[in-house]
Enzyme design. Structure first.
Site, PDB file in Angstrom:
ATOM      1  N   HIS A  55       0.830  -1.205   0.000  1.00 10.33           N
ATOM      2  CA  HIS A  55       0.000   0.000   0.000  1.00 10.33           C
ATOM      3  C   HIS A  55       0.863   1.253   0.000  1.00 10.33           C
ATOM      4  CE1 HIS A  55      -3.180   2.807   0.861  1.00 10.33           C
ATOM      5  NE2 HIS A  55      -2.548   3.209   1.941  1.00 10.33           N
ATOM      6  N   HIS A 192       7.873  -2.522  18.570  1.00 11.52           N
ATOM      7  CA  HIS A 192       6.940  -1.774  17.713  1.00 11.52           C
ATOM      8  C   HIS A 192       6.103  -2.759  16.895  1.00 11.52           C
ATOM      9  CE1 HIS A 192       5.583   0.584  14.263  1.00 11.52           C
ATOM     10  NE2 HIS A 192       5.667   1.621  15.062  1.00 11.52           N
ATOM     11  N   ASP A 318       3.920   9.341  16.559  1.00  6.92           N
ATOM     12  CA  ASP A 318       3.835   8.354  15.486  1.00  6.92           C
ATOM     13  C   ASP A 318       3.820   9.010  14.100  1.00  6.92           C
ATOM     14  OD1 ASP A 318       3.998   5.762  14.638  1.00  6.92           O
ATOM     15  OD2 ASP A 318       2.134   5.111  15.556  1.00  6.92           O
TER      16      ASP A 318
END
Ligand code: 1DF
Ligand code: MN
Length: 363
Positions: A55, A192, A318
């Site tokens: 993506h 993460h 983020d």
């Protein structure tokens, strides 16, 4: 939800009495992006890799373009966004899955180059950036050597692991020399998210839930629990681990984890579930710190502070996956005292990542 003022100006430099240190900020080298693009075009890599990275490297959507353009910036454009959102300092780490879609040779090369490039960006902008080391977990001795080089020679502040290692987990003892090195260097391990491994992704993928919307949390909280229940923190009791996204929901689960894990151990239900030295909630409270990456709503932040402690929950943005200045305003508006907010935005991060406040302030 707590009120916040969407017009409130955001500036750096301690406008409210604290610096804002963002602790889970994504970054990529062009070399990493190029290798990902080659793999996507060649059909290499698993379902989760194609779902997520396919993506971001191929989509023409505004979000994907924004992400891929800003991931590779460790200079002026990123700093301009930090300024606009009032973020004083960002701890950069190689974006998920980092080198963890690669075998040992490619992964080791790309990690090493990334660490060198990150150290250069930090040298140029020491007030704005710190960074975490990347390694290839597929070659354990090389990973240990690279981590030691990155921390001792390049000044990086911890190790990033983007969850599973092509379907394998840090609960497996083969990887433990890397954890031993993390503990010995006294730096944190940032666990993460990644998309779930190929043996568990199918049902989530069909529903469009394998990515950061939910699948990341399924994968990453499971990874943390596999580490705990395999005895990682009995073997390495001083190991410090950081989880993003509000601890991947683990704070909500503590009672049930303790109750059911204790019951299973007593019943001898699974040979692999062995007695531990502490309860699961004790490992979460004593070995894990959490960040608010992508989770700015006040209720879970206040709840997590309550169950883990005021000194365990710290701010993260983020970027570039969440670039929303309103999320900074929401967290400025948390119903906490000034010392509590200073701990949340600044002091815990200084402590956990061993950052020098004077360097950040340019003093
Ligand atoms: C996304 C989110 C992607 C996060 C990430 O790495 C990531 C996303 C590729 O929204 O697709 O690190 N995140 O941490 O929330
Ligand atoms: Mn992230």
């Amino acid at each position: 939800m707590t009120e916040f003022d969407p017009q409130a100006p955001l500036t750096t430099g301690g406008q409210h009495g604290y610096l804002r240190i963002a602790t889970e900020e994504a970054w990529a080298t062009q070399e990493l992006m190029d290798e990902w693009r080659r793999m996507i075009e060649a059909g290499e890599g698993g379902t989760g890799f194609h779902s997520l990275i396919g993506h971001y490297v191929t989509s023409d959507s505004d979000r994907a373009r924004f992400v891929r353009e800003h991931l590779v910036d460790s200079g002026e454009r990123r700093i301009a966004h930090m300024d606009a959102a009032g973020v004083d300092h960002a701890i950069l780490a190689l974006t998920s899955p980092g080198t963890q879609a690669f075998g040992a040779d490619v992964g080791t090369r790309i990690a090493r180059n990334a660490n060198d490039e990150l150290a250069e960006a930090i040298k140029k902008h020491p007030t704005r950036f710190s960074g975490l080391a990347a390694v290839s977990f597929e070659d354990v001795p090389a990973a240990v050597a690279e981590l030691e080089r990155a921390v001792n020679e390049l000044g990086l502040k911890g190790l990033i692991v983007n969850s599973h290692i092509r379907g394998r987990y840090l609960s497996e003892q083969e990887f433990w020399p890397i954890l031993e090195a993390v503990e010995a260097l006294d730096v944190p391990l940032y666990l993460h998210p990644n998309t779930p491994n190929d043996s568990m992704i199918g049902t989530l993928y069909e529903a469009g839930l394998d990515g950061s919307v939910f699948g990341f949390q399924v994968e990453t909280s499971m990874h943390a629990l596999k580490m705990i229940t395999s005895g990682v923190f009995d073997r390495f009791p001083k190991l410090r681990m950081v989880l993003g996204h509000m601890g991947e929901a683990l704070p909500f689960w503590l009672y049930r984890l303790d109750y059911m894990h204790g019951g299973m151990v007593k019943a001898g239900r699974y040979p692999a579930i062995k007695p531990l030295q502490r309860t699961i909630s004790e490992y979460v409270r004593e070995n894990i710190w959490i960040t608010t990456s992508g989770m700015p709503a006040p209720e879970p932040i206040l709840f997590s502070r309550k169950v883990l402690g005021d000194d365990r929950v710290m701010y993260a943005m983020d970027y570039p996956y969440n670039y929303e200045p309103d999320e900074v305003r929401m967290q400025d508006a948390l119903p906490l005292s000034l010392p509590e907010k200073k701990a949340f935005f600044q002091d815990i991060a200084l402590d956990v990542f061993d950052l020098d406040e004077n360097v950040i302030r340019g003093a």
